[in-house]
Write a protein that holds these residues in place. Structure first.
Motif, PDB file in Angstrom:
ATOM      1  N   LYS A 163      11.091  -2.144  -0.980  1.00 42.87           N
ATOM      2  CA  LYS A 163      10.578  -2.014   0.434  1.00 42.87           C
ATOM      3  C   LYS A 163      11.135  -0.689   1.145  1.00 42.87           C
ATOM      4  CE  LYS A 163       9.905  -6.796   0.998  1.00 42.87           C
ATOM      5  NZ  LYS A 163      10.562  -8.097   1.792  1.00 42.87           N
ATOM      6  N   GLY A 164      12.615  -0.785   0.866  1.00 43.67           N
ATOM      7  CA  GLY A 164      13.259   0.430   1.401  1.00 43.67           C
ATOM      8  C   GLY A 164      12.404   1.831   0.910  1.00 43.67           C
ATOM      9  N   LEU A 165      11.930   2.075  -0.260  1.00 43.89           N
ATOM     10  CA  LEU A 165      11.516   3.236  -0.616  1.00 43.89           C
ATOM     11  C   LEU A 165      10.134   3.442  -0.155  1.00 43.89           C
ATOM     12  CD1 LEU A 165      12.288   2.913  -4.558  1.00 43.89           C
ATOM     13  CD2 LEU A 165      13.454   4.256  -2.612  1.00 43.89           C
ATOM     14  N   TRP A 166       9.539   2.392   0.191  1.00 45.49           N
ATOM     15  CA  TRP A 166       7.958   2.730   0.706  1.00 45.49           C
ATOM     16  C   TRP A 166       7.666   1.446   1.777  1.00 45.49           C
ATOM     17  CZ3 TRP A 166       2.902   0.397   0.355  1.00 45.49           C
ATOM     18  CH2 TRP A 166       1.825   1.511   0.586  1.00 45.49           C
ATOM     19  N   PRO A 167       7.984   1.520   2.924  1.00 48.65           N
ATOM     20  CA  PRO A 167       8.131   0.472   4.071  1.00 48.65           C
ATOM     21  C   PRO A 167       6.663   0.144   4.827  1.00 48.65           C
ATOM     22  CG  PRO A 167       8.986   2.520   4.992  1.00 48.65           C
ATOM     23  CD  PRO A 167       8.454   3.048   3.617  1.00 48.65           C
ATOM     24  N   TYR A 168       5.715   0.275   4.072  1.00 48.72           N
ATOM     25  CA  TYR A 168       4.485  -0.089   4.682  1.00 48.72           C
ATOM     26  C   TYR A 168       4.093  -1.318   4.493  1.00 48.72           C
ATOM     27  CZ  TYR A 168       4.447   5.051   5.246  1.00 48.72           C
ATOM     28  OH  TYR A 168       4.780   5.911   5.415  1.00 48.72           O
ATOM     29  N   THR A 169       3.072  -2.034   5.313  1.00 50.90           N
ATOM     30  CA  THR A 169       2.753  -3.515   5.168  1.00 50.90           C
ATOM     31  C   THR A 169       1.457  -3.424   4.487  1.00 50.90           C
ATOM     32  OG1 THR A 169       4.158  -4.055   7.297  1.00 50.90           O
ATOM     33  CG2 THR A 169       2.315  -5.666   6.395  1.00 50.90           C
ATOM     34  N   PHE A 170       1.165  -4.083   3.258  1.00 49.50           N
ATOM     35  CA  PHE A 170       0.021  -4.088   2.693  1.00 49.50           C
ATOM     36  C   PHE A 170      -0.004  -5.101   1.846  1.00 49.50           C
ATOM     37  CE2 PHE A 170       0.819  -3.896  -2.089  1.00 49.50           C
ATOM     38  CZ  PHE A 170       2.282  -3.744  -1.748  1.00 49.50           C
ATOM     39  N   SER A 171      -1.399  -5.652   1.414  1.00 49.18           N
ATOM     40  CA  SER A 171      -1.514  -6.529   0.528  1.00 49.18           C
ATOM     41  C   SER A 171      -2.702  -6.092  -0.723  1.00 49.18           C
ATOM     42  CB  SER A 171      -2.022  -7.977   1.148  1.00 49.18           C
ATOM     43  OG  SER A 171      -3.514  -7.715   1.797  1.00 49.18           O
ATOM     44  N   ALA A 172      -2.296  -6.445  -1.794  1.00 51.39           N
ATOM     45  CA  ALA A 172      -3.410  -6.215  -2.766  1.00 51.39           C
ATOM     46  C   ALA A 172      -3.784  -7.276  -3.856  1.00 51.39           C
ATOM     47  CB  ALA A 172      -2.477  -5.167  -3.696  1.00 51.39           C
ATOM     48  N   ILE A 173      -5.254  -7.415  -3.970  1.00 52.51           N
ATOM     49  CA  ILE A 173      -5.762  -8.281  -4.801  1.00 52.51           C
ATOM     50  C   ILE A 173      -6.219  -7.532  -5.962  1.00 52.51           C
ATOM     51  CG2 ILE A 173      -7.402 -10.139  -5.132  1.00 52.51           C
ATOM     52  CD1 ILE A 173      -6.979 -10.808  -2.150  1.00 52.51           C
ATOM     53  N   TYR A 174      -5.796  -8.070  -7.134  1.00 49.92           N
ATOM     54  CA  TYR A 174      -6.337  -7.314  -8.541  1.00 49.92           C
ATOM     55  C   TYR A 174      -7.069  -8.506  -9.091  1.00 49.92           C
ATOM     56  CZ  TYR A 174      -5.951  -4.718 -12.964  1.00 49.92           C
ATOM     57  OH  TYR A 174      -6.337  -4.004 -13.841  1.00 49.92           O
ATOM     58  N   SER A 175      -8.292  -8.220  -9.616  1.00 49.84           N
ATOM     59  CA  SER A 175      -9.342  -9.207 -10.197  1.00 49.84           C
ATOM     60  C   SER A 175      -9.509  -8.797 -11.505  1.00 49.84           C
ATOM     61  CB  SER A 175     -10.342  -9.423  -9.464  1.00 49.84           C
ATOM     62  OG  SER A 175     -10.269  -9.609  -8.119  1.00 49.84           O
ATOM     63  N   VAL A 176      -9.391  -9.472 -12.508  1.00 49.73           N
ATOM     64  CA  VAL A 176      -9.672  -9.278 -13.985  1.00 49.73           C
ATOM     65  C   VAL A 176     -10.834 -10.265 -14.439  1.00 49.73           C
ATOM     66  CG1 VAL A 176      -8.530  -9.310 -16.401  1.00 49.73           C
ATOM     67  CG2 VAL A 176      -7.048  -8.700 -14.380  1.00 49.73           C
ATOM     68  N   THR A 177     -11.745  -9.910 -14.616  1.00 55.27           N
ATOM     69  CA  THR A 177     -12.995 -10.535 -15.006  1.00 55.27           C
ATOM     70  C   THR A 177     -13.407 -10.503 -16.366  1.00 55.27           C
ATOM     71  OG1 THR A 177     -13.632 -10.312 -12.757  1.00 55.27           O
ATOM     72  CG2 THR A 177     -15.244 -11.187 -14.289  1.00 55.27           C
ATOM     73  N   LEU A 178     -13.498 -11.357 -17.292  1.00 56.84           N
ATOM     74  CA  LEU A 178     -13.944 -11.250 -18.745  1.00 56.84           C
ATOM     75  C   LEU A 178     -15.114 -12.049 -18.504  1.00 56.84           C
ATOM     76  CD1 LEU A 178     -12.971 -10.995 -21.639  1.00 56.84           C
ATOM     77  CD2 LEU A 178     -12.060 -13.202 -21.594  1.00 56.84           C
ATOM     78  N   THR A 179     -16.234 -11.246 -19.305  1.00 57.02           N
ATOM     79  CA  THR A 179     -17.210 -11.851 -19.425  1.00 57.02           C
ATOM     80  C   THR A 179     -17.590 -11.454 -21.200  1.00 57.02           C
ATOM     81  OG1 THR A 179     -18.640  -9.538 -19.455  1.00 57.02           O
ATOM     82  CG2 THR A 179     -18.050 -10.894 -17.466  1.00 57.02           C
ATOM     83  N   PRO A 180     -18.948 -11.973 -21.924  1.00 56.48           N
ATOM     84  CA  PRO A 180     -18.872 -11.758 -22.955  1.00 56.48           C
ATOM     85  C   PRO A 180     -19.520 -10.195 -23.242  1.00 56.48           C
ATOM     86  CG  PRO A 180     -20.353 -13.758 -22.532  1.00 56.48           C
ATOM     87  CD  PRO A 180     -19.719 -13.232 -21.200  1.00 56.48           C
TER      88      PRO A 180
END
Ligand SMILES: O=P(O)(O)OC[C@H]1O[C@H](O)[C@H](O)[C@@H](O)[C@@H]1O
Length: 314
Positions: free
Chosen positions: A143-160
């Motif tokens: 947080k001290g190195l990069w003081p921005y406010t963000f959110s991230a969602i990472y989705s991993v989708t497995l299909t045949p």
């Protein structure tokens, strides 16, 4: 088995099995058709993706640290908010190489599974695993190195048919911020000397091996020594990048809103110098083809979101 596991219910088609293991540090999923994926919460790093016969599709170093002490050497590390280092970009200049996403503990947000209504003789169930990271859950040092406010969602989708990994990053703060994103995918191949990469023809690239010179690609890419290039494919993001081996298709990479493609192979000398790269001959069995947005900065104003994804198939 964790409560999140999806058990088969008599009378219903087989469902994906989702497990949380290794003291809640890994999430894995197996489809009824046999394909599987395993994700480390550290970095939300995909560390394994297997086809239905159990063949591993990703390269993972035998010496990769999977205990959170170092970014994982192999699989699909997630690069955010800076690609490499950016000493001249004040806001990210203090961050370690490739940013903090691959070195942060992500939260498992849950799974969802689906099955096509047209499925008859065999199941085509798929599963999506969601992971979250935000400024609120970053460690104090980061947080001290990069003081921005963000959110991230990472989705991993497995299909045949394949594996998709996609990220959505939202600026939840009052200040705008700049970022870069890259899905640093280590593809497993049998023999690097037989590999050709198509889809990058007639494209400009930055050759990081020779002083960041700008060059132009003619024909397919072959790997005959250390390779570290940032392409912006001339055909645009909707055209696939295809890895062939001995003339047969090994992988196809489709990109969504990720305009750049990094191609990296350390070759013998660089591999020898990396403590977490084993076996040392492993450079013959991997090629990194990395979809991202890294040539320029993506600026996110308050409330803005950036979304980018890749789909890997074989
Ligand atoms: O050793 P790492 O920090 O994981 O980086 C591994 C590689 O990532 C990317 O492919 C960069 O283009 C390379 O310059 C870098 O060497």
């Amino acid at each position: 088995m964790h409560p999140a596991a999806l058990a088969s219910t008599p009378g219903l088609p087989p469902q994906p099995q989702v497990n949380i293991s290794h003291a809640n540090s890994r999430v894995s999923a197996v489809l009824p058709t046999g394909e599987s994926v395993e994700v480390l919460l550290f970095g939300a790093t995909v560390i394994s993706w297997k086809d239905r016969a159990g063949n591993e599709k990703l390269w993972l170093s035998d010496a990769a640290k999977l205990d959170g002490s170092k970014a994982v050497r192999g699989g699909i590390p997630l690069v955010f908010p800076v690609f490499g280092t950016a000493p001249d970009h004040a806001a990210t200049s203090k961050l370690p190489q490739h940013g903090f996403a691959r070195n942060s503990k992500w939260e498992f947000l849950g799974k969802s599974s689906s099955e096509s209504a047209s499925s008859t003789s065999h199941s085509d169930a798929s599963v999506k695993l969601d992971f979250g990271l935000s400024s609120a859950t970053l460690d104090e040092k980061t947080k001290g190195l990069w003081p921005y406010t963000f959110s991230a969602i990472y989705s991993v989708t497995l299909t045949p048919e394949g594996l998709s990994t996609g990220i959505v990053i939202t600026n939840d703060g009052k200040e705008p911020f700049d970022c870069q994103v890259l899905l640093h995918t280590y593809l497993r191949i049998n023999d690097i000397t037989k590999v050709k990469i198509t889809g990058l023809e007639d494209s400009k690239y930055i050759d990081k091996v020779v002083g960041a010179q700008t060059k132009s690609q003619s024909g397919a890419v072959t790997i005959t020594g250390e390779t570290d290039r940032v392409y912006t494919p001339a055909k645009g993001p909707s055209s696939p990048v295809v890895v062939t081996e001995g003339g047969s298709n090994a992988f196809s990479i489709m990109r969504d809103n990720l305009k750049d493609v990094v191609v990296w192979n350390p070759w013998a000398e660089k591999a020898a110098g990396m403590g977490d790269f084993e076996p040392k001959s492993g450079f013959k069995n991997m090629i990194c083809v990395e979809a991202g947005s890294v040539r320029s900065w993506t600026s996110l104003e308050t409330g803005d979101a950036f979304e980018g994804a890749q789909t890997l198939s074989y």
